[in-house]
Design a protein around this motif. Structure first.
Motif, PDB file in Angstrom:
ATOM      1  N   UNK A  23      12.836 -31.901   8.992  1.00 33.80           N
ATOM      2  CA  UNK A  23      11.774 -31.898  10.222  1.00 33.80           C
ATOM      3  C   UNK A  23      10.779 -31.320   9.501  1.00 33.80           C
ATOM      4  N   UNK A  24       9.752 -31.353  10.774  1.00 34.32           N
ATOM      5  CA  UNK A  24       8.408 -30.539   9.461  1.00 34.32           C
ATOM      6  C   UNK A  24       7.539 -30.325  11.002  1.00 34.32           C
ATOM      7  N   UNK A  25       7.224 -28.883  10.154  1.00 37.33           N
ATOM      8  CA  UNK A  25       6.558 -27.917  11.700  1.00 37.33           C
ATOM      9  C   UNK A  25       5.414 -28.380  11.862  1.00 37.33           C
ATOM     10  N   UNK A  26       5.236 -28.610  13.109  1.00 40.47           N
ATOM     11  CA  UNK A  26       3.826 -29.099  14.130  1.00 40.47           C
ATOM     12  C   UNK A  26       2.508 -27.657  13.325  1.00 40.47           C
ATOM     13  N   UNK A  27       2.015 -27.887  12.645  1.00 41.13           N
ATOM     14  CA  UNK A  27       1.609 -26.721  12.750  1.00 41.13           C
ATOM     15  C   UNK A  27      -0.419 -26.791  13.043  1.00 41.13           C
ATOM     16  N   UNK A  28      -0.650 -27.984  14.063  1.00 41.36           N
ATOM     17  CA  UNK A  28      -1.382 -28.413  15.313  1.00 41.36           C
ATOM     18  C   UNK A  28      -1.998 -27.074  15.939  1.00 41.36           C
ATOM     19  N   UNK A  29      -1.214 -26.911  16.813  1.00 37.66           N
ATOM     20  CA  UNK A  29      -1.539 -25.469  17.514  1.00 37.66           C
ATOM     21  C   UNK A  29      -1.811 -24.450  16.582  1.00 37.66           C
ATOM     22  N   UNK A  30      -1.324 -24.065  15.559  1.00 35.73           N
ATOM     23  CA  UNK A  30      -1.476 -22.704  14.887  1.00 35.73           C
ATOM     24  C   UNK A  30      -3.005 -23.357  14.309  1.00 35.73           C
ATOM     25  N   UNK A  31      -3.986 -25.076  13.896  1.00 36.25           N
ATOM     26  CA  UNK A  31      -5.008 -24.787  13.782  1.00 36.25           C
ATOM     27  C   UNK A  31      -5.749 -25.015  14.488  1.00 36.25           C
ATOM     28  N   UNK A  32      -5.232 -25.661  15.645  1.00 35.71           N
ATOM     29  CA  UNK A  32      -6.020 -25.053  16.599  1.00 35.71           C
ATOM     30  C   UNK A  32      -6.306 -23.720  16.981  1.00 35.71           C
ATOM     31  N   UNK A  33      -6.090 -22.646  17.399  1.00 37.56           N
ATOM     32  CA  UNK A  33      -5.761 -21.065  17.283  1.00 37.56           C
ATOM     33  C   UNK A  33      -6.793 -20.983  16.890  1.00 37.56           C
ATOM     34  N   UNK A  34      -6.947 -21.032  15.367  1.00 39.15           N
ATOM     35  CA  UNK A  34      -7.723 -20.513  14.514  1.00 39.15           C
ATOM     36  C   UNK A  34      -9.087 -21.541  14.298  1.00 39.15           C
ATOM     37  N   UNK A  35      -9.185 -22.146  14.437  1.00 35.53           N
ATOM     38  CA  UNK A  35     -10.710 -23.395  14.484  1.00 35.53           C
ATOM     39  C   UNK A  35     -11.702 -22.936  15.804  1.00 35.53           C
ATOM     40  N   UNK A  36     -10.037 -22.611  16.582  1.00 36.93           N
ATOM     41  CA  UNK A  36     -11.485 -22.185  18.918  1.00 36.93           C
ATOM     42  C   UNK A  36     -11.429 -20.563  18.516  1.00 36.93           C
ATOM     43  N   UNK A  37     -11.167 -19.144  17.500  1.00 39.07           N
ATOM     44  CA  UNK A  37     -11.168 -18.038  18.006  1.00 39.07           C
ATOM     45  C   UNK A  37     -12.780 -18.204  17.505  1.00 39.07           C
TER      46      UNK A  37
END
Length: 83
Positions: A23-37
């Protein structure tokens, strides 16, 4: 001979199956949060030091290229006199 064909079919089914072996961790929500900050940093520099280096290198190459083009245009506009 039949066993080899059957083994090949089994291997091909395994490699083309939709279930993941790990299983690969989904990093998209973390990246979205980082770039929309909203922290005052432009979006093209939020990636860190590597983004800043790439940005500065691009700007330096653009300025040097523009200066070289202007130099060549001036040289073409005022050709050297033949003696």
């Amino acid at each position: 001979m039949y066993r080899h064909i059957q083994a090949l079919q089994q291997v091909s089914r395994r490699t083309l199956s939709t279930s993941a072996r790990r299983q690969v961790e989904n990093k998209v929500p973390h990246k979205q949060k980082h770039f929309q900050e909203d922290n005052g940093i432009p979006i093209h520099l939020k990636g860190g030091v590597s983004d800043a280096i790439l940005y500065r290198a691009t700007m330096a190459l653009t300025i040097l290229g523009s200066a070289y083009v202007i130099y060549e245009l001036v040289c073409a506009a005022f050709p050297k006199k033949k003696e």
